[in-house]
Scaffold this motif. Structure first.
Motif, PDB file in Angstrom:
ATOM      1  N   ARG A 482       0.836  -1.201   0.000  1.00 25.87           N
ATOM      2  CA  ARG A 482       0.000   0.000   0.000  1.00 25.87           C
ATOM      3  C   ARG A 482       0.873   1.253   0.000  1.00 25.87           C
ATOM      4  O   ARG A 482       0.538   2.251  -0.637  1.00 25.87           O
ATOM      5  N   ASP A 483       2.000   1.211   0.700  1.00 27.90           N
ATOM      6  CA  ASP A 483       2.909   2.359   0.707  1.00 27.90           C
ATOM      7  C   ASP A 483       3.478   2.627  -0.684  1.00 27.90           C
ATOM      8  O   ASP A 483       3.634   3.791  -1.083  1.00 27.90           O
ATOM      9  N   ASP A 484       3.796   1.547  -1.436  1.00 29.92           N
ATOM     10  CA  ASP A 484       4.257   1.733  -2.812  1.00 29.92           C
ATOM     11  C   ASP A 484       3.208   2.481  -3.630  1.00 29.92           C
ATOM     12  O   ASP A 484       3.520   3.419  -4.370  1.00 29.92           O
ATOM     13  N   ILE A 485       1.963   2.056  -3.495  1.00 28.01           N
ATOM     14  CA  ILE A 485       0.865   2.689  -4.226  1.00 28.01           C
ATOM     15  C   ILE A 485       0.764   4.168  -3.857  1.00 28.01           C
ATOM     16  O   ILE A 485       0.677   5.054  -4.726  1.00 28.01           O
ATOM     17  N   ALA A 486       0.771   4.443  -2.572  1.00 29.19           N
ATOM     18  CA  ALA A 486       0.616   5.830  -2.118  1.00 29.19           C
ATOM     19  C   ALA A 486       1.756   6.705  -2.622  1.00 29.19           C
ATOM     20  O   ALA A 486       1.536   7.857  -3.045  1.00 29.19           O
ATOM     21  N   GLU A 487       2.970   6.187  -2.592  1.00 30.29           N
ATOM     22  CA  GLU A 487       4.116   6.987  -3.025  1.00 30.29           C
ATOM     23  C   GLU A 487       4.101   7.215  -4.531  1.00 30.29           C
ATOM     24  O   GLU A 487       4.462   8.309  -5.000  1.00 30.29           O
ATOM     25  N   VAL A 488       3.686   6.220  -5.290  1.00 30.12           N
ATOM     26  CA  VAL A 488       3.592   6.419  -6.738  1.00 30.12           C
ATOM     27  C   VAL A 488       2.512   7.447  -7.065  1.00 30.12           C
ATOM     28  O   VAL A 488       2.685   8.297  -7.948  1.00 30.12           O
ATOM     29  N   LEU A 489       1.397   7.411  -6.349  1.00 29.09           N
ATOM     30  CA  LEU A 489       0.346   8.404  -6.578  1.00 29.09           C
ATOM     31  C   LEU A 489       0.837   9.818  -6.259  1.00 29.09           C
ATOM     32  O   LEU A 489       0.474  10.780  -6.950  1.00 29.09           O
ATOM     33  N   GLU A 490       1.649   9.943  -5.244  1.00 28.58           N
ATOM     34  CA  GLU A 490       2.223  11.257  -4.941  1.00 28.58           C
ATOM     35  C   GLU A 490       3.125  11.742  -6.072  1.00 28.58           C
ATOM     36  O   GLU A 490       3.132  12.929  -6.426  1.00 28.58           O
ATOM     37  N   LEU A 491       3.874  10.820  -6.654  1.00 23.07           N
ATOM     38  CA  LEU A 491       4.725  11.187  -7.790  1.00 23.07           C
ATOM     39  C   LEU A 491       3.876  11.583  -8.997  1.00 23.07           C
ATOM     40  O   LEU A 491       4.203  12.532  -9.719  1.00 23.07           O
ATOM     41  N   VAL A 492       2.780  10.858  -9.241  1.00 23.82           N
ATOM     42  CA  VAL A 492       1.869  11.218 -10.327  1.00 23.82           C
ATOM     43  C   VAL A 492       1.331  12.630 -10.104  1.00 23.82           C
ATOM     44  O   VAL A 492       1.335  13.473 -11.022  1.00 23.82           O
ATOM     45  N   ALA A 493       0.874  12.900  -8.896  1.00 24.39           N
ATOM     46  CA  ALA A 493       0.329  14.225  -8.586  1.00 24.39           C
ATOM     47  C   ALA A 493       1.388  15.306  -8.742  1.00 24.39           C
ATOM     48  O   ALA A 493       1.103  16.415  -9.244  1.00 24.39           O
ATOM     49  N   GLU A 494       2.614  15.005  -8.349  1.00 28.35           N
ATOM     50  CA  GLU A 494       3.693  15.985  -8.459  1.00 28.35           C
ATOM     51  C   GLU A 494       3.992  16.315  -9.915  1.00 28.35           C
ATOM     52  O   GLU A 494       4.058  17.491 -10.298  1.00 28.35           O
ATOM     53  N   HIS A 495       4.158  15.282 -10.741  1.00 27.79           N
ATOM     54  CA  HIS A 495       4.486  15.511 -12.157  1.00 27.79           C
ATOM     55  C   HIS A 495       3.320  16.157 -12.902  1.00 27.79           C
ATOM     56  O   HIS A 495       3.511  17.116 -13.673  1.00 27.79           O
ATOM     57  N   ALA A 496       2.111  15.635 -12.682  1.00 30.31           N
ATOM     58  CA  ALA A 496       0.949  16.191 -13.383  1.00 30.31           C
ATOM     59  C   ALA A 496       0.651  17.611 -12.899  1.00 30.31           C
ATOM     60  O   ALA A 496       0.323  18.499 -13.701  1.00 30.31           O
ATOM     61  N   GLY A 497       0.764  17.821 -11.597  1.00 28.92           N
ATOM     62  CA  GLY A 497       0.501  19.160 -11.070  1.00 28.92           C
ATOM     63  C   GLY A 497       1.474  20.187 -11.603  1.00 28.92           C
ATOM     64  O   GLY A 497       1.081  21.318 -11.936  1.00 28.92           O
ATOM     65  N   ARG A 498       2.742  19.828 -11.701  1.00 30.84           N
ATOM     66  CA  ARG A 498       3.735  20.756 -12.244  1.00 30.84           C
ATOM     67  C   ARG A 498       3.427  21.080 -13.700  1.00 30.84           C
ATOM     68  O   ARG A 498       3.552  22.231 -14.133  1.00 30.84           O
ATOM     69  N   HIS A 499       2.988  20.061 -14.450  1.00 28.90           N
ATOM     70  CA  HIS A 499       2.645  20.294 -15.857  1.00 28.90           C
ATOM     71  C   HIS A 499       1.472  21.265 -15.964  1.00 28.90           C
ATOM     72  O   HIS A 499       1.475  22.155 -16.836  1.00 28.90           O
TER      73      HIS A 499
END
Length: 514
Positions: A482-499
């Motif tokens: 579950r931690d892997d999932i949560a951390e990957v989602l944070e990375l998705v939000a970071e990259h998409a949000g910056r875009h």
């Protein structure tokens, strides 16, 4: 003897350019060379497994292609060690690691060790599973596994089947049988061309693309596939199927087959198999179930039900998806072994008709392939070493993980998730605000996926739902947390949000002002 001792054996255990090319053949004379070469390969793989902390290296095609193109295949290297050094540069170094817990992209599973042992044995012996005199015991091992799988499905005593290269080939063979069965029923008009033009295949809109591909290969054309509407859970709607079947009858068309899916690629959805079985029985259509993904439920202790699959005329299973087997390992099974006659052809030099009369078990009589690897050995050694309950436990782990991932996504207001999973896929979309331009949001999600891959932090997939770009997790690794999932989602939000911030300045100013 140690690995280093094998390396130093005389003559060399890596005879790539020895004067006599027969020194490269595996036989009783070259067992030391065989052992040394295989051990070197194993050591390279172990080095990759222990030295890699990410699922990809993020390499791009334009970077890797020149490395391969510069190699002169007419000029061999001096020995196996040099060949492996080169292979490191063009393949091993940048290979995508499906076993990594943050590989979350496609339907690729980590593989169990007994199956890898079987790969080594099967490749060395190199049996071909087309005729008895090329495979002997391999024939019965494959047949036993077909019978075991058919028993798990509940197809009955007349069931049979054969291993294939994968779900696409399995679907093709099943629909070939369905086509021939439908033609055999059209006794009043022998015009095959006219009959084929009337054939129709009905399947849910979210079924696998190989159904359309099979229709084209079978001479029916893509237009012969009728898409059936799905509900909010992306499952075929039985009333919509019945309406399409009635429409076929009213237009003088032949409903050759209905393809139900037990585990769609995007959503892991399971069509209502029991209701579809009833519709097929009423219309006379062949019922085919594509359980390439959902076949893991045959050994699962807690997954959703496959009730109704036992009524199918044919079923596809992909052991290399849900049974943790190396590619390739698939099978097509049929309720009535007599229908396999549609792929039976006899050749005097291979499987003459007298072999059938003598009851010699030639598997080529059931397959659309001729030469065929002994892929069944992988599942055989896995079951004999681990047992089906242990395999089912691994599949249950990823089913549980998918529910945890859904909870994380569902609770995060930055994401929209399409459906709650029945199996282990989740389709979602980063949408931090309702007033964001949908096309810009599409681009932001695509950017996030690409940025993740390039950074090598994780691998996820993309798809399109109702015209909008979405991202996808395919969870098949029991070591993912579950931690892997949560951390990957944070990375998705970071990259998409910056875009979004860099490309939607007007919208950003409006939101800040409000």
């Amino acid at each position: 003897m140690s690995f280093l001792a094998y390396q130093n054996e005389e003559p060399s255990g890596t005879p790539a350019q020895q004067a006599d090319p027969r020194e490269n053949l595996l036989d009783e004379h070259n067992t030391a060379a065989y052992r040394a070469s295989v051990l070197q390969g194993v050591e390279r793989v172990i080095g990759e497994l222990t030295g890699r902390d990410r699922p990809t290296t993020g390499i791009q095609p334009e970077q890797l292609e020149p490395e391969t193109k510069r190699i002169d295949l007419d000029s061999p290297l001096r020995d196996t060690s040099e060949a492996l050094d080169e292979l490191e540069k063009v393949y091993l170094r940048d290979a995508v690691h499906f076993h990594h817990p943050r590989y979350l992209a496609h339907l690729n599973c980590p593989v169990v060790i007994p199956a890898l042992l079987a790969e080594a044995i099967g490749s060395a012996i190199n049996s071909s599973l087309d005729t008895w005199d090329q495979s002997a015991g391999g024939t019965f091992i494959e047949q036993q596994l077909i019978d075991w799988t058919a028993g798990r499905i509940g197809l009955g005593e007349k069931a049979d089947g054969v291993f294939t290269s994968g779900g696409t080939q399995s679907n093709l063979q099943a629909l070939l049988l369905a086509r021939e069965q439908a033609l055999a029923r059209q006794e009043t008009n022998p015009d095959t061309g006219w009959q084929l033009s009337r054939m129709r295949i009905l399947t849910a809109r979210d079924s696998h693309f190989s159904i359309v591909k099979a229709a084209k290969l079978l001479g029916l054309g893509a237009e012969s596939v009728i898409p059936v509407d799905c509900d909010e859970q992306r499952r075929m709607i039985p009333s919509a199927l019945d309406a399409e079947l009635d429409g076929c009858r009213d237009r003088g068309l032949i409903p050759m087959a209905v393809v139900a899916t037990a585990g769609t690629t995007d959503f892991g959805s399971i069509d209502p198999l029991l209701e579809i079985a009833g519709s097929c029985a009423r219309s006379g259509a062949w019922m085919h179930v594509d359980a390439a993904y959902g076949c893991g439920l045959l050994v699962s202790g807690k997954g959703p039900s496959l009730t109704g699959i036992e009524h199918a005329d044919s079923v596809v299973v992909d052991y290399h998806k849900s049974f943790f087997q190396p590619v390739s390992s698939s099978a097509v099974l049929v309720r009535d072994r007599e229908t396999l006659r549609h792929v039976t052809y006899h050749a005097d030099y291979l499987n003459p008709e007298r072999h059938a009369e003598q009851r010699i078990p030639n598997q080529v009589d059931k397959s659309i392939q001729t030469t065929r690897r002994f892929d069944a050995l992988k599942l055989w050694l896995t079951l004999r070493t681990m047992g089906p309950d242990a395999l089912g436990g691994l599949f249950d782990d990823v089913l549980d993980l998918a529910q945890q991932a859904w909870e994380v996504l569902h609770a995060d207001p930055r994401f929209e998730v399409v459906t709650r999973p029945e199996l282990s896929t989740l389709v979602f979309r980063y949408v931090p605000s309702a007033d964001i331009d949908p096309e810009l949001c599409d681009r932001a999600n695509l950017h996030a996926r690409g940025a993740l891959y390039e950074s090598a932090a994780a691998a996820i997939a993309e798809t399109v739902v109702d015209g909008r770009t979405h991202l996808k997790f395919t969870l098949l690794n029991p070591r993912t947390t579950r931690d892997d999932i949560a951390e990957v989602l944070e990375l998705v939000a970071e990259h998409a949000g910056r875009h979004l911030e860099e490309n939607d300045t007007t919208g950003l100013e409006q939101r800040r002002a409000s």
